[in-house]
Motif scaffolding. Sequence first.
Motif, PDB file in Angstrom:
ATOM      1  N   GLU A  12     -33.319  79.050 -57.871  1.00 36.27           N
ATOM      2  CA  GLU A  12     -34.474  79.909 -57.624  1.00 36.27           C
ATOM      3  C   GLU A  12     -35.531  79.676 -58.700  1.00 36.27           C
ATOM      4  OE1 GLU A  12     -35.023  81.678 -54.983  1.00 36.27           O
ATOM      5  OE2 GLU A  12     -33.055  81.313 -54.152  1.00 36.27           O
ATOM      6  N   ASP A  13     -36.764  79.698 -58.281  1.00 35.58           N
ATOM      7  CA  ASP A  13     -37.903  79.457 -59.144  1.00 35.58           C
ATOM      8  C   ASP A  13     -37.970  80.416 -60.330  1.00 35.58           C
ATOM      9  OD1 ASP A  13     -40.191  77.990 -59.660  1.00 35.58           O
ATOM     10  OD2 ASP A  13     -41.477  79.306 -58.475  1.00 35.58           O
ATOM     11  N   TRP A  14     -37.595  81.668 -60.121  1.00 41.49           N
ATOM     12  CA  TRP A  14     -37.765  82.690 -61.149  1.00 41.49           C
ATOM     13  C   TRP A  14     -36.764  82.601 -62.280  1.00 41.49           C
ATOM     14  CZ3 TRP A  14     -33.569  85.779 -61.767  1.00 41.49           C
ATOM     15  CH2 TRP A  14     -32.703  85.883 -60.694  1.00 41.49           C
ATOM     16  N   SER A  15     -35.716  81.838 -62.130  1.00 38.96           N
ATOM     17  CA  SER A  15     -34.643  81.854 -63.129  1.00 38.96           C
ATOM     18  C   SER A  15     -34.834  80.827 -64.246  1.00 38.96           C
ATOM     19  CB  SER A  15     -33.296  81.635 -62.437  1.00 38.96           C
ATOM     20  OG  SER A  15     -33.257  80.358 -61.849  1.00 38.96           O
ATOM     21  N   LYS A  16     -36.029  80.306 -64.405  1.00 42.87           N
ATOM     22  CA  LYS A  16     -36.245  79.234 -65.374  1.00 42.87           C
ATOM     23  C   LYS A  16     -36.934  79.732 -66.644  1.00 42.87           C
ATOM     24  CE  LYS A  16     -36.661  75.967 -61.636  1.00 42.87           C
ATOM     25  NZ  LYS A  16     -37.559  75.183 -60.822  1.00 42.87           N
ATOM     26  N   ASN A  17     -36.320  79.523 -67.763  1.00 46.28           N
ATOM     27  CA  ASN A  17     -36.952  79.597 -69.076  1.00 46.28           C
ATOM     28  C   ASN A  17     -37.495  80.948 -69.522  1.00 46.28           C
ATOM     29  OD1 ASN A  17     -36.521  76.811 -69.360  1.00 46.28           O
ATOM     30  ND2 ASN A  17     -38.383  76.394 -68.220  1.00 46.28           N
ATOM     31  N   TYR A  18     -37.215  82.017 -68.857  1.00 42.06           N
ATOM     32  CA  TYR A  18     -37.691  83.341 -69.284  1.00 42.06           C
ATOM     33  C   TYR A  18     -39.191  83.348 -69.538  1.00 42.06           C
ATOM     34  CZ  TYR A  18     -32.760  84.349 -69.849  1.00 42.06           C
ATOM     35  OH  TYR A  18     -31.427  84.523 -69.624  1.00 42.06           O
ATOM     36  N   ALA A  24     -43.301  86.848 -60.771  1.00 39.29           N
ATOM     37  CA  ALA A  24     -43.771  86.970 -59.384  1.00 39.29           C
ATOM     38  C   ALA A  24     -42.744  86.390 -58.423  1.00 39.29           C
ATOM     39  CB  ALA A  24     -45.123  86.291 -59.198  1.00 39.29           C
ATOM     40  N   SER A  25     -42.123  85.290 -58.795  1.00 36.24           N
ATOM     41  CA  SER A  25     -41.085  84.690 -57.950  1.00 36.24           C
ATOM     42  C   SER A  25     -39.862  85.594 -57.852  1.00 36.24           C
ATOM     43  CB  SER A  25     -40.674  83.327 -58.503  1.00 36.24           C
ATOM     44  OG  SER A  25     -41.754  82.428 -58.461  1.00 36.24           O
ATOM     45  N   LEU A  26     -39.531  86.279 -58.933  1.00 34.62           N
ATOM     46  CA  LEU A  26     -38.420  87.222 -58.894  1.00 34.62           C
ATOM     47  C   LEU A  26     -38.714  88.356 -57.916  1.00 34.62           C
ATOM     48  CD1 LEU A  26     -35.757  88.456 -59.816  1.00 34.62           C
ATOM     49  CD2 LEU A  26     -36.989  89.454 -61.753  1.00 34.62           C
ATOM     50  N   VAL A  27     -39.924  88.889 -57.937  1.00 32.41           N
ATOM     51  CA  VAL A  27     -40.292  89.973 -57.027  1.00 32.41           C
ATOM     52  C   VAL A  27     -40.209  89.498 -55.574  1.00 32.41           C
ATOM     53  CG1 VAL A  27     -42.136  91.532 -56.304  1.00 32.41           C
ATOM     54  CG2 VAL A  27     -41.692  91.175 -58.740  1.00 32.41           C
TER      55      VAL A  27
END
Length: 119
Positions: A12-18, A24-27
């Motif tokens: 998933e896009d949101w799980s990269k590098n904090y 926005a990808s997490l939402v």
Amino acid sequence: MKEYRLYELTSEDWSKNYIMESLASLVVYIKSRYTTVEELEDDEIFINSASSFVGEVFINEYSGEWGVECDPDDVFFGERVYRKGFVKDCPRSLITACVTREDSDYIYDIFKNYGDYLE
């Protein structure tokens, strides 16, 4: 309970590098999996993991620290909170609020607004 776990979502896009841009990808991801706050809160492992991720993004961007709100009169009483200076927020409440929001930039926008005070 959902069968997947946060650590299994590495593609998933949101799980990269904090980084802030991942919020926005997490939402979008949350909104695609959950239609109600109750449904999200039933997945305790995911909401705790996602909340930790949001808090760590905040700490990565602005420093600060984790704490637990101990004031019984505070809206976040008993919750893990992010603190730096006079800014305090509860990543779990941000996660649950995004389910009912139209805007996928909800958490990102809040963090960017805090940036004016924290940088």
